[in-house]
Design a protein around this motif. Sequence first.
Motif, short mmCIF file in Angstrom:
data_model
loop_
_atom_site.label_atom_id
_atom_site.label_comp_id
_atom_site.label_asym_id
_atom_site.label_seq_id
_atom_site.Cartn_x
_atom_site.Cartn_y
_atom_site.Cartn_z
N ARG A 62 3.83 1.41 -15.20
CA ARG A 62 3.97 0.00 -14.82
C ARG A 62 5.08 -0.18 -13.79
O ARG A 62 4.90 -0.88 -12.78
N MET A 63 6.23 0.48 -14.02
CA MET A 63 7.34 0.36 -13.09
C MET A 63 7.09 1.14 -11.80
O MET A 63 7.49 0.71 -10.71
N ALA A 64 6.45 2.29 -11.91
CA ALA A 64 6.17 3.09 -10.72
C ALA A 64 5.28 2.32 -9.75
O ALA A 64 5.55 2.26 -8.54
N ILE A 65 4.23 1.70 -10.28
CA ILE A 65 3.31 0.94 -9.42
C ILE A 65 3.96 -0.38 -8.99
O ILE A 65 3.82 -0.81 -7.84
N GLY A 66 4.67 -1.03 -9.90
CA GLY A 66 5.31 -2.31 -9.57
C GLY A 66 6.35 -2.17 -8.47
O GLY A 66 6.38 -2.99 -7.54
N THR A 67 7.21 -1.14 -8.56
CA THR A 67 8.22 -0.96 -7.51
C THR A 67 7.57 -0.68 -6.16
O THR A 67 8.06 -1.15 -5.13
N LEU A 68 6.49 0.08 -6.18
CA LEU A 68 5.81 0.39 -4.91
C LEU A 68 5.14 -0.86 -4.33
O LEU A 68 5.21 -1.10 -3.12
N MET A 79 -5.55 3.61 -4.70
CA MET A 79 -4.77 4.81 -4.98
C MET A 79 -4.70 5.13 -6.47
O MET A 79 -4.62 6.31 -6.85
N THR A 80 -4.72 4.10 -7.32
CA THR A 80 -4.51 4.31 -8.75
C THR A 80 -5.77 4.12 -9.60
O THR A 80 -5.82 4.57 -10.75
N GLY A 81 -6.77 3.42 -9.04
CA GLY A 81 -7.97 3.14 -9.82
C GLY A 81 -7.80 1.98 -10.79
O GLY A 81 -8.70 1.66 -11.55
N ARG A 82 -6.63 1.34 -10.76
CA ARG A 82 -6.36 0.20 -11.63
C ARG A 82 -6.98 -1.07 -11.08
O ARG A 82 -7.09 -1.24 -9.86
N SER A 86 4.84 9.53 -3.74
CA SER A 86 5.71 9.21 -4.88
C SER A 86 4.95 9.01 -6.19
O SER A 86 5.42 9.44 -7.24
N LEU A 87 3.79 8.36 -6.15
CA LEU A 87 3.09 8.07 -7.39
C LEU A 87 2.70 9.33 -8.17
O LEU A 87 2.94 9.41 -9.39
N PRO A 88 2.10 10.34 -7.53
CA PRO A 88 1.81 11.57 -8.28
C PRO A 88 3.08 12.24 -8.83
O PRO A 88 3.08 12.75 -9.96
N GLU A 89 4.15 12.23 -8.05
CA GLU A 89 5.40 12.86 -8.50
C GLU A 89 5.98 12.11 -9.70
O GLU A 89 6.42 12.73 -10.68
N LEU A 90 6.00 10.80 -9.64
CA LEU A 90 6.56 10.01 -10.74
C LEU A 90 5.71 10.14 -12.00
O LEU A 90 6.25 10.21 -13.12
N LYS A 91 4.40 10.19 -11.84
CA LYS A 91 3.51 10.36 -13.00
C LYS A 91 3.72 11.73 -13.64
O LYS A 91 3.79 11.85 -14.87
#
Length: 434
Positions: free
Chosen positions: A139-145, A391-394, A127-132
């Motif tokens: 912020r919402m993509a990572i927060g919801t996950l 997964m995100t490097g954050r 989902s993260l690559p698709e949403l990006k």
Amino acid sequence: MDLSWIAAFLGLGMLAALATGIWVAVALFAVALAAMMALVPVPAGPVMSTTVWGAANSWDLTALPMFIWMGEILFRSRLSEDMFAGLSPWMRSLPGRLLHVNILGCGIFAAVSGSSAATTATVGRMSLPELKQRGYDERMAIGTLAGSGTLGLLIPPSIILIVYGAATEQSIARLFMAGVLPGAMLCLLFMGYVAIWAMMNKSKMPPQEMAVPILQRLYATRRLFPVIALIVGVIGSIYAGLASPTEAAAIGVMLSLLLSWISGTLSRESFAKALMGATRTSCMIAFILAGAAFLTVAMAFTGIPRELATWIGAMELSPYALLIALTLFFVVLGCFLDGISVVVLTTSVILPMVEQAGLDLIWFGIYLVLVVEMSQITPPVGFNLFVLQGMTGRNIFTVARMALPFFLLMIVAVALIVAFPGLALWLPQTMLSN
């Protein structure tokens, strides 16, 4: 020596042992052995060997490695791709659109995994690559996950509910039933927040995509059928009274292998990796449970839990005041320990207080899992945060800030099940009465 001083010394000893970085199970054994040898005129060796054997020789725990293995198999399948393709056409008309795929995808995978970290990783890698790529707010993509990934602890088959059931001698089937409605409630809270956020922050949403015709939506939904069949086969067999949790776990492994084979992801390598991953995780949990069982027995010999329950009773705290104190305690403890360790470390001390307050142990198990879910997204030891950091490097604290609204929604969920205990108790009571 006064028992309060003994309890304080043992607590400091446990914290000191954990601070050294040794395994949680070794710390449990070390503190229990020290308490037995120093405070109790009973041979510690025979008590430890008998207790460890009794903890390992539990039929309820047989389901644990099977459910873990099932999750490992599905983690290496194309399940996340199928869920995204099956859910996304239906979400485009909702406020928040594809952000809801994270929530529902985690809810669905939680129903076949039982692991929070596995749920986060499996759904997130798709989902993260698709949403990006589609321009959704990071912020919402990572927060919801991050928030939705915690559903793996609550929605059955939950590994932590199996651990709690084994530690407290409660029915695992009843605990599984009790987790369904709170899990659905948490999904609705998350989706409601996303919808409100999307309506208030239209500038942060990507342009509206074209609506998918109903026939195409129905055609895409076919990709959800395998995982739905797996959920029905595993959880449905328990609720219908056709199989025990252990038997349902074996069914789940067979169906997962079949699903992986049909999708073309089952190979000698993936089979071996799934089996070894499940073995390592199961051994870790079994080792912790054995140490916790020995600590429980050691505490019983010292009389600390009994005295603590008497002390709590003398304070005449209301059940609500006790739950507020326990919530703060678990949230702080969860900042430094994983969820399973929190449960097994505290069971022997907490349960006498809970029983003294007259709280239902099935309900308390759901409450405890909800609170432990919070620890999955609290630094410095939040397993979902670690997964998303990789997964995100954050930075882990950045991910924690993104997950903060969902942490607050979990507090709302805890308040709701405290105010309305039937959310957790209605289903097991109804199913058993029928």
